[in-house]
Write an enzyme that holds these catalytic residues in place. Structure first.
Site, PDB file in Angstrom:
ATOM      1  N   SER A  12       0.616  -3.946   3.503  1.00  0.00           N
ATOM      2  CA  SER A  12      -0.742  -4.476   3.423  1.00  0.00           C
ATOM      3  C   SER A  12      -1.217  -4.592   1.978  1.00  0.00           C
ATOM      4  O   SER A  12      -0.790  -3.826   1.102  1.00  0.00           O
ATOM      5  CB  SER A  12      -1.690  -3.556   4.198  1.00  0.00           C
ATOM      6  OG  SER A  12      -3.036  -3.834   3.916  1.00  0.00           O
ATOM      7  N   TYR A  40      -5.342   4.783   5.724  1.00  0.00           N
ATOM      8  CA  TYR A  40      -4.525   3.617   6.099  1.00  0.00           C
ATOM      9  C   TYR A  40      -3.630   3.187   4.944  1.00  0.00           C
ATOM     10  O   TYR A  40      -2.423   2.991   5.125  1.00  0.00           O
ATOM     11  CB  TYR A  40      -5.415   2.454   6.527  1.00  0.00           C
ATOM     12  CG  TYR A  40      -4.631   1.176   6.758  1.00  0.00           C
ATOM     13  CD1 TYR A  40      -3.766   1.057   7.847  1.00  0.00           C
ATOM     14  CD2 TYR A  40      -4.714   0.103   5.878  1.00  0.00           C
ATOM     15  CE1 TYR A  40      -3.027  -0.092   8.062  1.00  0.00           C
ATOM     16  CE2 TYR A  40      -3.982  -1.054   6.079  1.00  0.00           C
ATOM     17  CZ  TYR A  40      -3.132  -1.149   7.174  1.00  0.00           C
ATOM     18  OH  TYR A  40      -2.393  -2.278   7.374  1.00  0.00           O
TER      19      TYR A  40
END
Length: 259
Positions: A114, A140
């Site tokens: 990501s 995350y």
């Protein structure tokens, strides 16, 4: 490469990728704990297990796979701030998939990472080498940096070839989440207010078919691009405020935009 295993095959990217690959020469195996309610053909090819359970992963998944595409993850940044156990799940499932590859001598993996690995810096654009652990600011992003580190370690220790793809704010078909684009669309259809956190906040929004096309290109050229990391994005920043105005315009909505 003929046989491809896709984890997270019932998710937004997994569904669209699986759908595209079903139309090609590849043999597809999906893996997800959720049913795929959009593409019945893909659902029939999906194994439903919890990837946090290593014994099930080793027992239920096929042994003869040419390439693994590991998309499965808890991907909502704020949810993982509220519940960091979800980040731990990401690390565990990545470890279990790498162990599955090692034990079954599967030598190729694509790992979905990501843009969050870059953190919030003063830079507008980031090159793949810009990731720094000191910029990690959420569980995350930590789980994705950890996943990348595990992938690198399994390459160096066990000879598993990899490609890491870093997605950026993918939007499009099969997304019913509370990500900003589908959230704004739902609210605009109901003429509800659209909340924008920061009038100058910029994100790189990537249309899902472009993201999937990037992955398919990696599959086709895997032997030429292996053991590298790539940003899969447009390379262009768009203000969230502009996105809100655009959605409001397209839907003829009476929603108020609140900064």
């Amino acid at each position: 490469m003929r046989k491809i295993l896709i984890t997270g095959s019932s998710g937004t990217i997994g569904t669209r990728l699986g759908e595209k690959l079903l139309d090609s020469r590849y043999q597809i195996v999906g893996v997800d704990w959720k049913r795929n309610k959009w593409v019945k053909t893909l659902e029939r090819k999906t194994i439903h297990i919890d990837l946090r359970n290593k014994d099930l992963v080793l027992k239920k998944l096929p042994k003869n796979v040419d390439i693994i595409i590991h998309l499965a993850a808890n991907a909502r940044v704020y949810e993982l701030v509220e519940n960091p156990d979800l980040a731990k799940d990401n690390i565990i499932t990545t470890y279990n998939i790498l162990e599955y590859a090692r034990i079954n001598k599967i030598k190729n993996i694509i790992f979905a990472s990501s843009r969050e690995t870059y953190g919030n810096t003063k830079k507008i654009k980031h090159k793949e080498g810009d990731v720094r652990i000191e910029n990690c600011e959420s569980p995350y992003s930590a789980s994705k940096i950890s996943g990348e580190a595990l992938v690198h370690s399994y390459h160096k220790c066990f000879g598993i070839n990899y490609v890491i793809v870093r997605f950026s704010n993918v939007y499009g078909i099969y997304d019913e989440s509370d990500r900003v684009v589908p959230l704004f669309i739902r609210k605009a259809k109901r003429n509800e207010s659209l909340m924008v956190f920061g009038k100058d906040k910029i994100l790189d929004f990537t249309y899902i078919d472009d993201a999937v096309d990037g992955v398919i290109r990696v599959i086709k050229k895997f032997n030429f691009v292996k053991n590298n990391t790539f940003n899969i994005a447009t390379g262009k920043g768009t203000k969230i405020l502009y996105v809100a105005k655009l959605i409001k315009k397209f839907l003829n909505s009476r929603s108020k935009i609140i900064i």
